[in-house]
Design an enzyme around this catalytic site. Structure first.
Site, PDB file in Angstrom:
ATOM      1  N   ASP A 135     -69.305 -20.626  32.395  1.00 25.44           N
ATOM      2  CA  ASP A 135     -68.886 -20.855  33.779  1.00 25.44           C
ATOM      3  C   ASP A 135     -69.316 -22.238  34.242  1.00 25.44           C
ATOM      4  OD1 ASP A 135     -67.933 -18.271  33.758  1.00 25.44           O
ATOM      5  OD2 ASP A 135     -69.774 -17.422  34.577  1.00 25.44           O
ATOM      6  N   HIS A 158     -68.330 -12.276  40.225  1.00 26.08           N
ATOM      7  CA  HIS A 158     -67.023 -12.930  40.077  1.00 26.08           C
ATOM      8  C   HIS A 158     -65.940 -12.150  40.819  1.00 26.08           C
ATOM      9  CE1 HIS A 158     -68.362 -15.968  37.308  1.00 26.08           C
ATOM     10  NE2 HIS A 158     -68.781 -15.079  36.417  1.00 26.08           N
ATOM     11  N   PRO A 191     -48.690 -26.852  21.881  1.00 25.72           N
ATOM     12  CA  PRO A 191     -48.362 -26.086  20.669  1.00 25.72           C
ATOM     13  C   PRO A 191     -47.869 -24.675  21.015  1.00 25.72           C
ATOM     14  CG  PRO A 191     -50.512 -27.153  20.473  1.00 25.72           C
ATOM     15  CD  PRO A 191     -50.087 -27.313  21.891  1.00 25.72           C
ATOM     16  N   GLY A 192     -46.899 -24.218  20.244  1.00 29.34           N
ATOM     17  CA  GLY A 192     -46.408 -22.853  20.397  1.00 29.34           C
ATOM     18  C   GLY A 192     -45.369 -22.652  21.467  1.00 29.34           C
ATOM     19  N   THR A 193     -44.847 -23.735  22.062  1.00 27.64           N
ATOM     20  CA  THR A 193     -43.872 -23.581  23.133  1.00 27.64           C
ATOM     21  C   THR A 193     -42.436 -23.490  22.628  1.00 27.64           C
ATOM     22  OG1 THR A 193     -43.946 -25.994  23.399  1.00 27.64           O
ATOM     23  CG2 THR A 193     -45.284 -24.673  24.903  1.00 27.64           C
ATOM     24  N   LYS A 242     -40.760 -25.785  20.220  1.00 26.56           N
ATOM     25  CA  LYS A 242     -40.044 -27.046  19.943  1.00 26.56           C
ATOM     26  C   LYS A 242     -39.265 -26.945  18.634  1.00 26.56           C
ATOM     27  CE  LYS A 242     -43.905 -29.370  20.166  1.00 26.56           C
ATOM     28  NZ  LYS A 242     -44.816 -28.314  20.661  1.00 26.56           N
ATOM     29  N   THR A 243     -39.912 -26.451  17.594  1.00 28.58           N
ATOM     30  CA  THR A 243     -39.231 -26.301  16.307  1.00 28.58           C
ATOM     31  C   THR A 243     -38.093 -25.298  16.401  1.00 28.58           C
ATOM     32  OG1 THR A 243     -41.306 -26.820  15.168  1.00 28.58           O
ATOM     33  CG2 THR A 243     -39.572 -25.753  13.877  1.00 28.58           C
ATOM     34  N   GLU A 246     -70.644  -9.838  36.469  1.00 25.93           N
ATOM     35  CA  GLU A 246     -69.185  -9.706  36.554  1.00 25.93           C
ATOM     36  C   GLU A 246     -68.746  -9.236  37.933  1.00 25.93           C
ATOM     37  OE1 GLU A 246     -67.487 -10.923  34.262  1.00 25.93           O
ATOM     38  OE2 GLU A 246     -69.105 -11.148  32.812  1.00 25.93           O
TER      39      GLU A 246
END
Length: 672
Positions: free
Chosen positions: A507, A435, A211-213, A215-216, A432
Site C-alpha cells: 500500500d 480499506h 501486451p495482450g490487447t 494487436k497480433t 482489510e
C-alpha cells in the site's frame, strides 16, 4: 517436405552389411586354399565335379571334395566346397586333370573372357561408391553441417500462412481499430478503386498498445478478411551474431513478399530491431542498426500500391527510431488500448463460445468486475474457471468458479493451508476492514466488491475495489481518495492496536507513486503546472547517463515536502473517517474474522442493516442471488465537514479494548 534420398543411405548401408555377413556365413563350409595346401589335401580327398577357369597365368579351380575319404568312420568324412588358384603350367594342367577325375568327377573348363565384363566392373565399383557416399553423408550431417547451414542464415525466417481463418468476428473490444484498417482490406481486395482515385494506400501500419490487447490477432484478422497471404516474423528473428545476416533476411523477406503480393507482412515486437540509432558508445555500426537500415531502405523502395502492407506491433513506441515512423514508411499509427466494460463483455462472449457456462453466469457482471484486464487476461479468466469446474467435478462453469478465477489471475491461488494465529488474524481483519470502510464512506473512493483475509500470493488478504465508472482522466480528488483508501489498512492498525505492521508495504509503495506523480507529472501541487518527472523508459547507453535531473536540488526538496504534505493530509482524513465510523469498522472486522470473505452485497448489508443477511430480502428457496455488481441504494450522506454542523460525530470513547475482546470472544463461541 520431401526427405532427401541421402537420409536413407545409412539404412541401405546397414542392410548391405547384413546381407554381406549372411553371404559370408553361408560360405562357412567353403575352403579358400592356397596352392601348397591344395596339394596336401589332394592326397587324401575325393573330388567331385569341378570347374576350371584358365587364364594366361593362373588357373581358378572351384568344386567340391570329401575330406578324409580313406577313413572308415563316416562321421569323420565331410563334403566341402573349395576354391584354389594354381599357376598355369603344362605340368599343373596335367596333374589337375588326373587328380580331379580319378574318383569319377567331371571337369568343366570356362573361358574368363566369355563372361560379362560390365558385371565384373560394377561388382567391384558399387561397394566403393556406396562407401564413398556414406562417408560423404556422415561428413555433411556431422562435421560439415554447420558450414552448410551458413548459407541459410540470410534466408528469411518469416512464416507464411496462406489461408488465414481469423476474422473480425473473432476480434472483440476494438471497434474503432477495426474501422482504421477496413480500407486496407478494401485495397487488398480491389486495388483498382484506389489507383483510379490517385490514392496511395499506407505502406506501413504501427499498432501500439499494452501486451495482450490483441494487436497480433487484429493483424491476422486483416489478412483473413482480405484473403491474402500472411507473413509473420518477430523483430528478434532478424538479429544474429554474424554481420549482415539481419539485412539479408530483410531483403529475402521482401523478395518473397513481392512474389506473393498482394500480402501482409507482420513484424511483432519491432522495437527489438527498430530502436533509435546512435544511442550506443563507440559508434553505431552494429548488426542491429544495419538491419534497421535495410528495413528502412526496403520500405522506402516499395513502389506505391505494390500490394504489400507492413503491419508492426510494439508496446514501446517511445524508443523507436524517428526514421521508421515518418510518413512513407509507417504512415498510420493505431493505438490498441485496454478494453472498456463493453469491450470486455464482447471479448468474454468470444472466448465463451466453446465454454459450458451455468445459468447464473452473467458476462456483464464479470466484465464490470475486471477493469484493467486485457483480452488475454479475460481469456485466461474463462480458462481458469473451466479448469476449476473440471477440478470440482462440475458439469458447468459457475459464477463461483469465475469469481475464484479472477482472484487467481489477479493475486494467485488461495493459500488455504496457511493459517493465522489469533492475533495475526485479528490484525489482518482490521487491516482489510479499514480499506473497506474508506471505500464505503469516502465519496470519490473506489467501490468495494470483495474483501477477504485468505492469503493469496504474497498478500495476507486483499480488497477487490473497482471504480464506480471508468474514466480516461482522474481528478485530483479521485487521486487523493485513492491515497486515502490505501492508507486505510495501516491507519486501522494504528487506531485499534496502537502500532502498525509490515503488511502495508505494498500500500505504501502504491500511494507514494501516486503522490509523486501528482507533484512531478500532473502538476497537482503548489509547485504549479510544471513537470519535474525523471526520464521515462529504458536508459540508452552512452546518451542518458550524461543527462541529469531537469530540476535543481532546491526543487527536489520542495517536491519531497509536497509529497509528504499530500500523504499527511490523506492520513488525517483517513484517521477521521475511521474514528467516526469505528462501530462499522468493528462490525466488518468481526464479520471478516468469522467468515474470512465478504462480498459486496454482504458488506452493504452490514453497513445498512448491521447484519450480513438482508432482513427485508425474500426468503423463498428459489430466489435468485443478487448480482455481485449491483448494490442496494446507499443512503445519501453528507461530507463529514457538513455533518459537524448538524449533529455531533459518533464518539469512539464508548468502545474500549475490553469491549472489543468480548466481541471477538462472542464471535468465536458462535463459530464453534
Amino acid at each position: 517436405m520431401k526427405r532427401n534420398w541421402l537420409n536413407y543411405l545409412p539404412t541401405l548401408f546397414v542392410i548391405s552389411i547384413i546381407i554381406s555377413l549372411i553371404a559370408y556365413t553361408s560360405q562357412g563350409t567353403s575352403d579358400r586354399m592356397n596352392y601348397s595346401e591344395f596339394r596336401k589335401v589332394a592326397k587324401t580327398a575325393e573330388f567331385g565335379d569341378t570347374t576350371m577357369e584358365i587364364d594366361s597365368t593362373i588357373i581358378k579351380v572351384n568344386g567340391t571334395y570329401t575330406k578324409n575319404a580313406d577313413s572308415k568312420n563316416k562321421s569323420e568324412q565331410s563334403k566341402k566346397q573349395f576354391s584354389v588358384i594354381v599357376p598355369n603350367t603344362e605340368a599343373n594342367q596335367e596333374w589337375l586333370e588326373k587328380t580331379l577325375t580319378d574318383d569319377g568327377g567331371e571337369i568343366s573348363v570356362s573361358d574368363p573372357s566369355s563372361g560379362n565384363t560390365w558385371i565384373t566392373i560394377l561388382a567391384n565399383i558399387i561397394p566403393l561408391v556406396i562407401l564413398a557416399i556414406f562417408f560423404y553423408y556422415m561428413f555433411m550431417h556431422m562435421g560439415g553441417s554447420s558450414n552448410n547451414k551458413a548459407f541459410d542464415f540470410a534466408k528469411s525466417r518469416a512464416q507464411m500462412e496462406q489461408n488465414v481463418k481469423t476474422r473480425f468476428k473473432d476480434v472483440a473490444g476494438c471497434e474503432e481499430e477495426k474501422e482504421e484498417v477496413k480500407e486496407i482490406i478494401d485495397y487488398l481486395r480491389s486495388p483498382k478503386r484506389f489507383t483510379d482515385m490517385g490514392a496511395h494506400i499506407p505502406k506501413g501500419i504501427l499498432m501500439v498498445g499494452p501486451p495482450g490487447t490483441g494487436k497480433t490477432l487484429l493483424a491476422k484478422a486483416v489478412a483473413g478478411e482480405a484473403n491474402v497471404p500472411f507473413f509473420s516474423i518477430s523483430g528478434s528473428d532478424f538479429v544474429e551474431m554474424f554481420v549482415g545476416t539481419g539485412a539479408g533476411r530483410v531483403r529475402d523477406m521482401f523478395k518473397n513478399a513481392k512474389k506473393a503480393a498482394p500480402c501482409i507482412i507482420f513484424i511483432d515486437e519491432i522495437d527489438a530491431v527498430g530502436r533509435q540509432r546512435g544511442a550506443g558508445m563507440g559508434g553505431g555500426n552494429d548488426e542491429r542498426e544495419q538491419t534497421l537500415n535495410q528495413l528502412l531502405v526496403e520500405m522506402d523502395g516499395m513502389t506505391d500500391n505494390v500490394g504489400i502492407v507492413v503491419i508492426a506491433a510494439t508496446n514501446r513506441p517511445d524508443i523507436l527510431d524517428p526514421a521508421l515512423l515518418r510518413s512513407g514508411r509507417f504512415d498510420r499509427r493505431i493505438t490498441v488500448s485496454l478494453p472498456d466494460v463493453k469491450g470486455r463483455e464482447a471479448i468474454l462472449k468470444v472466448h465463451a463460445r466453446n465454454k459450458k457456462l451455468a445459468d447464473n453466469v452473467e458476462l456483464h457482471n464479470l466484465a464490470a468486475r475486471t477493469p484493467g484486464f486485457s483480452g488475454a487476461d479475460l481469456a485466461n479468466v474463462l480458462n481458469e474457471g473451466a479448469i476449476l469446474a473440471v477440478r470440482n467435478h462440475e458439469k458447468q462453469i459457475t459464477m463461483e468458479d469465475l469469481d475464484e478465477a479472477i482472484d487467481r489471475v489477479m493475486m494467485g491461488p488461495a493459500k488455504k493451508s496457511k493459517t493465522y494465529n489469533e492475533n495475526d488474524k485479528r490484525l489482518v481483519s482490521y487491516h482489510e476492514a479499514g480499506h473497506a470502510v474508506i471505500g464505503l464512506k469516502l465519496e470519490d473512493a473506489e467501490k468495494v466488491q470483495k474483501v477477504t483475509i485468505i492469503p493469496r500470493g504474497e498478500a495476507g488478504g486483499y480488497n477487490l475495489m473497482t471504480p464506480k465508472e471508468e474514466k480516461y482522466f482522474h481528478r485530483k480528488s479521485e487521486l487523493l481518495a485513492q491515497i486515502t483508501g490505501l492508507l486505510g489498512g495501516r491507519t486501522a492498525e494504528q487506531l485499534v492496536f496502537g502500532e502498525v505492521s509490515a503488511g502495508a508495504v505494498n500500500d505504501i509503495e502504491q500511494l507514494t507513486k501516486i503522490a509523486k506523480n501528482m507533484v512531478r507529472v500532473y502538476g497537482m501541487s503548489s509547485l504549479g503546472p510544471i513537470q519535474y518527472a525523471d526520464p521515462q523508459g529504458n536508459v540508452f547507453l552512452g546518451r542518458d547517463y550524461t543527462q541529469g535531473n531537469s530540476y535543481s536540488d532546491g526543487i527536489a526538496g520542495e517536491i519531497d515536502r509536497e509529497v509528504r504534505k499530500i500523504v499527511d493530509e490523506c492520513q488525517k482524513k483517513c484517521t477521521k473517517i475511521l474514528t467516526e465510523n469505528r462501530s462499522l469498522l468493528d462490525l466488518i472486522a468481526g464479520s471478516l474474522y468469522e467468515h474470512e470473505t465478504l462480498t459486496n452485497e454482504e458488506i452493504m448489508n452490514l453497513m445498512n442493516y448491521g447484519t450480513i443477511e438482508n432482513p427485508n430480502a425474500p426468503q423463498e428457496d428459489d430466489a435468485k442471488p443478487a448480482p455481485i455488481i449491483d448494490e442496494p441504494a446507499e443512503p445519501e450522506e453528507k461530507e463529514p465537514e457538513e455533518e459537524e454542523n448538524d449533529k455531533e460525530p459518533e464518539k469512539p470513547a464508548g468502545v474500549n479494548q475490553q469491549d472489543l475482546d468480548d466481541a471477538f470472544n462472542e464471535l468465536t463461541k458462535r463459530k464453534d
